[in-house]
Design a protein around this motif. Structure first.
Motif, PDB file in Angstrom:
ATOM      1  N   TRP A 138       0.843  -1.205   0.000  1.00 51.47           N
ATOM      2  CA  TRP A 138       0.000   0.000   0.000  1.00 51.47           C
ATOM      3  C   TRP A 138       0.869   1.242   0.000  1.00 51.47           C
ATOM      4  CZ3 TRP A 138      -1.200   3.149   4.654  1.00 51.47           C
ATOM      5  CH2 TRP A 138      -2.191   4.111   4.422  1.00 51.47           C
ATOM      6  N   ASP A 139       0.561   2.173  -0.879  1.00 53.30           N
ATOM      7  CA  ASP A 139       1.250   3.456  -0.928  1.00 53.30           C
ATOM      8  C   ASP A 139       0.208   4.543  -0.709  1.00 53.30           C
ATOM      9  OD1 ASP A 139       2.643   5.763  -1.401  1.00 53.30           O
ATOM     10  OD2 ASP A 139       3.478   5.145  -3.340  1.00 53.30           O
ATOM     11  N   PRO A 140       0.199   5.192   0.469  1.00 48.94           N
ATOM     12  CA  PRO A 140      -0.826   6.204   0.739  1.00 48.94           C
ATOM     13  C   PRO A 140      -0.809   7.360  -0.254  1.00 48.94           C
ATOM     14  CG  PRO A 140       0.886   6.220   2.437  1.00 48.94           C
ATOM     15  CD  PRO A 140       1.123   5.010   1.603  1.00 48.94           C
ATOM     16  N   ARG A 141       0.309   7.533  -0.977  1.00 51.18           N
ATOM     17  CA  ARG A 141       0.376   8.622  -1.965  1.00 51.18           C
ATOM     18  C   ARG A 141      -0.388   8.296  -3.243  1.00 51.18           C
ATOM     19  NH1 ARG A 141       6.793   8.934  -2.090  1.00 51.18           N
ATOM     20  NH2 ARG A 141       6.337   6.703  -2.222  1.00 51.18           N
ATOM     21  N   ARG A 142      -0.783   7.017  -3.404  1.00 55.01           N
ATOM     22  CA  ARG A 142      -1.522   6.608  -4.597  1.00 55.01           C
ATOM     23  C   ARG A 142      -3.026   6.533  -4.346  1.00 55.01           C
ATOM     24  NH1 ARG A 142       0.643   1.319  -7.298  1.00 55.01           N
ATOM     25  NH2 ARG A 142      -0.650   2.099  -9.005  1.00 55.01           N
ATOM     26  N   GLN A 143      -3.479   7.202  -3.308  1.00 51.02           N
ATOM     27  CA  GLN A 143      -4.910   7.208  -3.018  1.00 51.02           C
ATOM     28  C   GLN A 143      -5.670   7.944  -4.123  1.00 51.02           C
ATOM     29  OE1 GLN A 143      -6.389   5.893   0.369  1.00 51.02           O
ATOM     30  NE2 GLN A 143      -4.664   4.789  -0.479  1.00 51.02           N
ATOM     31  N   ARG A 144      -6.828   7.430  -4.466  1.00 50.39           N
ATOM     32  CA  ARG A 144      -7.626   8.031  -5.528  1.00 50.39           C
ATOM     33  C   ARG A 144      -8.799   8.809  -4.931  1.00 50.39           C
ATOM     34  NH1 ARG A 144      -7.956   2.324  -8.893  1.00 50.39           N
ATOM     35  NH2 ARG A 144      -5.982   2.515 -10.021  1.00 50.39           N
ATOM     36  N   PRO A 145      -9.163   9.933  -5.557  1.00 51.61           N
ATOM     37  CA  PRO A 145     -10.331  10.686  -5.051  1.00 51.61           C
ATOM     38  C   PRO A 145     -11.610   9.878  -5.236  1.00 51.61           C
ATOM     39  CG  PRO A 145      -9.603  11.555  -7.173  1.00 51.61           C
ATOM     40  CD  PRO A 145      -8.558  10.566  -6.741  1.00 51.61           C
ATOM     41  N   GLU A 146     -12.559  10.059  -4.318  1.00 52.72           N
ATOM     42  CA  GLU A 146     -13.832   9.340  -4.384  1.00 52.72           C
ATOM     43  C   GLU A 146     -14.994  10.308  -4.179  1.00 52.72           C
ATOM     44  OE1 GLU A 146     -12.348   4.909  -2.926  1.00 52.72           O
ATOM     45  OE2 GLU A 146     -13.272   6.243  -1.459  1.00 52.72           O
ATOM     46  N   LEU A 147     -15.031  11.336  -5.028  1.00 52.85           N
ATOM     47  CA  LEU A 147     -16.095  12.326  -4.944  1.00 52.85           C
ATOM     48  C   LEU A 147     -17.416  11.720  -5.398  1.00 52.85           C
ATOM     49  CD1 LEU A 147     -14.149  15.353  -6.476  1.00 52.85           C
ATOM     50  CD2 LEU A 147     -14.448  14.789  -4.069  1.00 52.85           C
ATOM     51  N   TRP A 148     -18.496  12.110  -4.735  1.00 50.58           N
ATOM     52  CA  TRP A 148     -19.856  11.693  -5.105  1.00 50.58           C
ATOM     53  C   TRP A 148     -20.007  10.168  -5.143  1.00 50.58           C
ATOM     54  CZ3 TRP A 148     -17.463  15.006  -9.013  1.00 50.58           C
ATOM     55  CH2 TRP A 148     -17.598  16.348  -8.699  1.00 50.58           C
ATOM     56  N   GLN A 149     -19.241   9.475  -4.295  1.00 45.18           N
ATOM     57  CA  GLN A 149     -19.304   8.007  -4.217  1.00 45.18           C
ATOM     58  C   GLN A 149     -19.008   7.352  -5.568  1.00 45.18           C
ATOM     59  OE1 GLN A 149     -23.240   7.462  -2.329  1.00 45.18           O
ATOM     60  NE2 GLN A 149     -22.123   6.680  -0.551  1.00 45.18           N
ATOM     61  N   LEU A 150     -18.080   7.929  -6.292  1.00 48.17           N
ATOM     62  CA  LEU A 150     -17.601   7.334  -7.542  1.00 48.17           C
ATOM     63  C   LEU A 150     -16.297   6.615  -7.231  1.00 48.17           C
ATOM     64  CD1 LEU A 150     -18.318  10.256 -10.038  1.00 48.17           C
ATOM     65  CD2 LEU A 150     -19.646   8.165  -9.693  1.00 48.17           C
ATOM     66  N   TYR A 151     -16.269   5.298  -7.412  1.00 43.72           N
ATOM     67  CA  TYR A 151     -15.134   4.481  -7.010  1.00 43.72           C
ATOM     68  C   TYR A 151     -14.384   3.986  -8.238  1.00 43.72           C
ATOM     69  CZ  TYR A 151     -17.942   4.470  -2.765  1.00 43.72           C
ATOM     70  OH  TYR A 151     -18.688   4.857  -1.682  1.00 43.72           O
ATOM     71  N   ASN A 152     -13.063   4.111  -8.171  1.00 49.36           N
ATOM     72  CA  ASN A 152     -12.205   3.732  -9.294  1.00 49.36           C
ATOM     73  C   ASN A 152     -11.570   2.377  -9.004  1.00 49.36           C
ATOM     74  OD1 ASN A 152     -10.308   3.477 -11.298  1.00 49.36           O
ATOM     75  ND2 ASN A 152      -9.390   5.493 -11.010  1.00 49.36           N
ATOM     76  N   GLY A 153     -12.031   1.352  -9.723  1.00 50.91           N
ATOM     77  CA  GLY A 153     -11.509   0.011  -9.507  1.00 50.91           C
ATOM     78  C   GLY A 153     -10.466  -0.424 -10.512  1.00 50.91           C
ATOM     79  N   ARG A 154      -9.997   0.491 -11.341  1.00 48.52           N
ATOM     80  CA  ARG A 154      -9.013   0.115 -12.361  1.00 48.52           C
ATOM     81  C   ARG A 154      -7.697  -0.322 -11.716  1.00 48.52           C
ATOM     82  NH1 ARG A 154      -9.065   5.332 -16.130  1.00 48.52           N
ATOM     83  NH2 ARG A 154      -9.237   6.246 -14.062  1.00 48.52           N
ATOM     84  N   HIS A 155      -7.131  -1.390 -12.249  1.00 51.91           N
ATOM     85  CA  HIS A 155      -5.864  -1.891 -11.713  1.00 51.91           C
ATOM     86  C   HIS A 155      -5.142  -2.674 -12.810  1.00 51.91           C
ATOM     87  CE1 HIS A 155      -8.853  -5.046 -11.133  1.00 51.91           C
ATOM     88  NE2 HIS A 155      -7.877  -5.929 -11.158  1.00 51.91           N
ATOM     89  N   ALA A 156      -3.829  -2.682 -12.720  1.00 46.96           N
ATOM     90  CA  ALA A 156      -3.001  -3.393 -13.700  1.00 46.96           C
ATOM     91  C   ALA A 156      -2.959  -4.878 -13.342  1.00 46.96           C
ATOM     92  CB  ALA A 156      -1.588  -2.805 -13.709  1.00 46.96           C
ATOM     93  N   PRO A 157      -2.578  -5.728 -14.284  1.00 47.58           N
ATOM     94  CA  PRO A 157      -2.437  -7.164 -13.978  1.00 47.58           C
ATOM     95  C   PRO A 157      -1.506  -7.377 -12.776  1.00 47.58           C
ATOM     96  CG  PRO A 157      -2.310  -6.822 -16.335  1.00 47.58           C
ATOM     97  CD  PRO A 157      -2.312  -5.448 -15.714  1.00 47.58           C
ATOM     98  N   GLY A 158      -1.934  -8.214 -11.847  1.00 49.90           N
ATOM     99  CA  GLY A 158      -1.147  -8.481 -10.640  1.00 49.90           C
ATOM    100  C   GLY A 158      -1.527  -7.596  -9.467  1.00 49.90           C
ATOM    101  N   GLU A 159      -2.091  -6.422  -9.759  1.00 47.47           N
ATOM    102  CA  GLU A 159      -2.552  -5.550  -8.686  1.00 47.47           C
ATOM    103  C   GLU A 159      -3.947  -5.995  -8.223  1.00 47.47           C
ATOM    104  OE1 GLU A 159      -0.420  -1.318  -9.960  1.00 47.47           O
ATOM    105  OE2 GLU A 159      -2.526  -1.680 -10.474  1.00 47.47           O
TER     106      GLU A 159
END
Length: 313
Positions: A169-190
């Motif tokens: 986990w890298d806290p600097r790679r946190q993604r914004p979650e405005l309006w309950q919009l969640y970003n589930g994109r991830h590379a292979p292995g992640e």
């Protein structure tokens, strides 16, 4: 003639519908479960038999009813679990016809992949079995019962928390979650760790358990137990290495606010034998459950954050 009752009825009809606090939290969590089901190929729910994972499973059952939960369960078994909690876990799995994967710390120790710690605590040893189980089964989303009110490192988490190919986990790679919009994109292995209870508090959890009539392991309520005092906490005697020769076992009326490895989870003096009594007790507490009863979080000022960076929950 316009009566008071008639005016009251009209006012009710014109008032906007509003969810209660618990209804809002439940709705958010159900939305998160359904969002993950739509975005990911192979999610899994971490389930230990502790109250947060119990509430999380209850929400998952609600989210997909009347269909079965479309996810398996994963438990990282330290080998030093409370017997009452393991019994509850197995009963729950059988009751709902769920699939359970168990990653055993003891098996890793027996195979020479992990070494026992001098203090006997196995909670920090869970990271390797957890991350290897995720890789082995190719889980791409892992639900956890972490809440932001528990501990300051957990307060940094988003609902969807990206982990790299090493589960770190890298806290600097946190993604914004405005309006309950969640970003589930991830590379292979992640993969993504998902926290449906992020915005809940310990009091919310207990009030929801009471409202929904959810069964819990009996150790969450006051009972007589053989314990001994270490570092200001009442610990349960067991084969994990306690007590020492200088520590005296005594019978006390205690209960547990949180459940983990027996070697680092302390009980609290309590006479709360009912849900209402537990809620009243929690409402006036000034210490978080982990701050009061988890020795593994007291190893250093940044103990939890260090473990999270390595792949722990």
């Amino acid at each position: 003639m316009t009566t008071a009752a008639h005016l009251h009825t009209e006012a009710d009809a014109d008032a906007p519908y509003a969810l209660s606090h618990l209804d809002s939290l439940e709705s958010e969590a159900v939305h998160i479960f359904r969002e993950v089901a739509g975005e990911f190929e192979k999610p899994v729910i971490l389930f230990s038999g502790g109250k947060d994972s119990i509430v999380m499973l209850h929400l998952a059952l609600k989210a997909f009813a009347p269909a079965p939960v479309p996810f398996a369960l994963l438990h990282v078994d330290t080998g030093h679990n409370f017997p009452e909690v393991i019994d509850y876990r197995d009963r729950t799995v059988a009751k709902h016809g769920l699939r359970l994967h168990v990653a055993s710390v003891q098996e890793y120790i027996d195979a020479g992949k992990l070494r026992e710690r001098p203090d006997g605590t196995r909670n920090p040893l869970q990271t390797v079995p957890l991350t290897e189980a995720i890789q082995q089964h190719r889980f791409d989303a892992v639900f956890g019962g972490g809440r932001r009110d528990e501990e300051k490192a957990r307060a940094k988490e988003r609902v969807f928390s990206l982990r790299d190919e090493f589960s770190q986990w890298d806290p600097r790679r946190q993604r914004p979650e405005l309006w309950q919009l969640y970003n589930g994109r991830h590379a292979p292995g992640e993969h993504v760790r998902v926290f449906p209870l992020s915005n809940w508090t310990e009091l919310d959890v207990w009030q929801y358990i009471a409202r929904e009539g959810i069964e819990l392991p009996e150790i969450y309520f006051a009972h007589e137990r053989d314990v001994f005092l270490r570092s200001g906490m009442w610990l349960t005697a067991g084969e994990w290495g306690g007590p020492k020769d200088t520590e005296t076992v005594e019978k006390r009326i205690v209960r547990y606010r949180t459940v983990g490895d027996m070697s680092c989870t302390g009980a609290v003096d309590s006479d709360a034998t009912t849900l209402d009594a537990v809620i009243a007790e929690i409402a006036v507490s000034r210490l978080t459950e982990r701050g009061a009863t988890r020795a593994d979080d007291k190893l250093s000022e940044a103990a939890m954050e260090d473990r999270k960076r390595e792949g722990y929950f």
